[in-house]
Write a protein that holds these residues in place. Sequence first.
Motif, PDB file in Angstrom:
ATOM      1  N   HIS A 178       0.839  -1.206   0.000  1.00 51.30           N
ATOM      2  CA  HIS A 178       0.000   0.000   0.000  1.00 51.30           C
ATOM      3  C   HIS A 178       0.872   1.253   0.000  1.00 51.30           C
ATOM      4  CE1 HIS A 178      -2.746   3.116   1.385  1.00 51.30           C
ATOM      5  NE2 HIS A 178      -2.019   3.248   2.494  1.00 51.30           N
ATOM      6  N   LEU A 179       1.889   1.280   0.852  1.00 46.79           N
ATOM      7  CA  LEU A 179       2.787   2.438   0.890  1.00 46.79           C
ATOM      8  C   LEU A 179       3.499   2.638  -0.450  1.00 46.79           C
ATOM      9  CD1 LEU A 179       4.335   2.092   4.456  1.00 46.79           C
ATOM     10  CD2 LEU A 179       2.934   3.999   3.617  1.00 46.79           C
ATOM     11  N   ALA A 180       3.903   1.548  -1.076  1.00 44.60           N
ATOM     12  CA  ALA A 180       4.607   1.654  -2.357  1.00 44.60           C
ATOM     13  C   ALA A 180       3.696   2.188  -3.450  1.00 44.60           C
ATOM     14  CB  ALA A 180       5.174   0.295  -2.766  1.00 44.60           C
ATOM     15  N   LEU A 181       2.505   1.617  -3.576  1.00 46.54           N
ATOM     16  CA  LEU A 181       1.629   1.940  -4.706  1.00 46.54           C
ATOM     17  C   LEU A 181       0.684   3.109  -4.438  1.00 46.54           C
ATOM     18  CD1 LEU A 181       0.733  -1.688  -5.827  1.00 46.54           C
ATOM     19  CD2 LEU A 181       2.533  -0.188  -6.720  1.00 46.54           C
ATOM     20  N   ASP A 182      -0.025   3.057  -3.317  1.00 44.71           N
ATOM     21  CA  ASP A 182      -1.050   4.063  -3.033  1.00 44.71           C
ATOM     22  C   ASP A 182      -0.484   5.341  -2.427  1.00 44.71           C
ATOM     23  OD1 ASP A 182      -2.982   2.201  -3.823  1.00 44.71           O
ATOM     24  OD2 ASP A 182      -3.387   1.543  -1.777  1.00 44.71           O
ATOM     25  N   VAL A 183       0.713   5.272  -1.922  1.00 39.25           N
ATOM     26  CA  VAL A 183       1.297   6.452  -1.287  1.00 39.25           C
ATOM     27  C   VAL A 183       2.447   6.988  -2.139  1.00 39.25           C
ATOM     28  CG1 VAL A 183       2.354   7.392   0.805  1.00 39.25           C
ATOM     29  CG2 VAL A 183       0.535   5.673   0.991  1.00 39.25           C
ATOM     30  N   GLU A 184       3.576   6.319  -2.154  1.00 38.77           N
ATOM     31  CA  GLU A 184       4.756   6.833  -2.872  1.00 38.77           C
ATOM     32  C   GLU A 184       4.479   7.008  -4.369  1.00 38.77           C
ATOM     33  OE1 GLU A 184       7.671   7.783  -1.492  1.00 38.77           O
ATOM     34  OE2 GLU A 184       7.403   7.009   0.537  1.00 38.77           O
TER      35      GLU A 184
ATOM     36  N   ALA B 296      -2.328   6.504 -16.025  1.00 33.20           N
ATOM     37  CA  ALA B 296      -3.112   5.538 -16.797  1.00 33.20           C
ATOM     38  C   ALA B 296      -3.176   4.184 -16.104  1.00 33.20           C
ATOM     39  CB  ALA B 296      -2.521   5.384 -18.193  1.00 33.20           C
ATOM     40  N   SER B 297      -2.153   3.842 -15.332  1.00 28.90           N
ATOM     41  CA  SER B 297      -2.117   2.524 -14.696  1.00 28.90           C
ATOM     42  C   SER B 297      -2.811   2.488 -13.344  1.00 28.90           C
ATOM     43  CB  SER B 297      -0.668   2.062 -14.520  1.00 28.90           C
ATOM     44  OG  SER B 297      -0.028   2.820 -13.508  1.00 28.90           O
ATOM     45  N   LEU B 298      -3.267   3.624 -12.836  1.00 27.23           N
ATOM     46  CA  LEU B 298      -3.852   3.655 -11.499  1.00 27.23           C
ATOM     47  C   LEU B 298      -5.097   2.774 -11.380  1.00 27.23           C
ATOM     48  CD1 LEU B 298      -3.418   7.412 -10.546  1.00 27.23           C
ATOM     49  CD2 LEU B 298      -2.102   5.434  -9.725  1.00 27.23           C
ATOM     50  N   ASP B 299      -5.861   2.671 -12.445  1.00 30.07           N
ATOM     51  CA  ASP B 299      -7.066   1.844 -12.406  1.00 30.07           C
ATOM     52  C   ASP B 299      -6.751   0.352 -12.382  1.00 30.07           C
ATOM     53  OD1 ASP B 299      -8.718   4.058 -12.357  1.00 30.07           O
ATOM     54  OD2 ASP B 299      -8.893   4.125 -14.536  1.00 30.07           O
ATOM     55  N   ASP B 300      -5.501  -0.007 -12.685  1.00 31.38           N
ATOM     56  CA  ASP B 300      -5.118  -1.422 -12.693  1.00 31.38           C
ATOM     57  C   ASP B 300      -4.802  -1.966 -11.305  1.00 31.38           C
ATOM     58  OD1 ASP B 300      -5.377  -1.380 -15.427  1.00 31.38           O
ATOM     59  OD2 ASP B 300      -3.243  -1.066 -15.795  1.00 31.38           O
ATOM     60  N   ILE B 301      -4.750  -1.101 -10.313  1.00 31.82           N
ATOM     61  CA  ILE B 301      -4.461  -1.540  -8.950  1.00 31.82           C
ATOM     62  C   ILE B 301      -5.782  -1.855  -8.269  1.00 31.82           C
ATOM     63  CG2 ILE B 301      -3.433  -0.909  -6.740  1.00 31.82           C
ATOM     64  CD1 ILE B 301      -1.702   1.117  -8.293  1.00 31.82           C
TER      65      ILE B 301
END
Length: 172
Positions: free
Chosen positions: A56-62, A78-83
């Motif tokens: 979560h810290l890696a993807l949603d925060v940093e 563009a890749s945010l919807d892929d998480i």
Amino acid sequence: MTATESPTASAEVQVLLSVLDAQRRHVLGGLDGLDAEALRRPVLPSGWSCLGLVQHLALDVERFWFRAVVTGDPAVIASLDDIDDAWQVAPDVPHTEVLDRYRTETAFADSAVDAVDADTPLAWWPHHLFGEPHLHTVRDVLLHVITETACHAGHLDAARELLDGRRWLVLT
């Protein structure tokens, strides 16, 4: 030379990065010595694991705040919807990959703010998630990420103590 030592970053950004770096070290240091099974073991009723929190810290925060919001990187946006749910780590993803991703994203984040002033405006804002902007500058994002990282470092402290009794920075 780290971003906190860079002669190009403003003095204020250097101080904020230094504080953030201390919280990042706390996150990773609090997990030292846990094996892959313990990193994946949920210890709270909500079901998150230490590894899920780091993802979560890696993807949603940093990644989100620095690579998308601060720099406006179109590929990241563009890749945010892929998480799907960054808190959940697929069983086939090695724990080392998640920890390395966090380190990589923190390095990208440092690079993103290394040569800017704290008052630099944000490149992109996720209106679809948050409505009108409540953060406006690199300073705002750094303070937000410091707060969120510190909060999650505390969560990891509690999880670690529940897993094996170890407490962060206890000298006894």
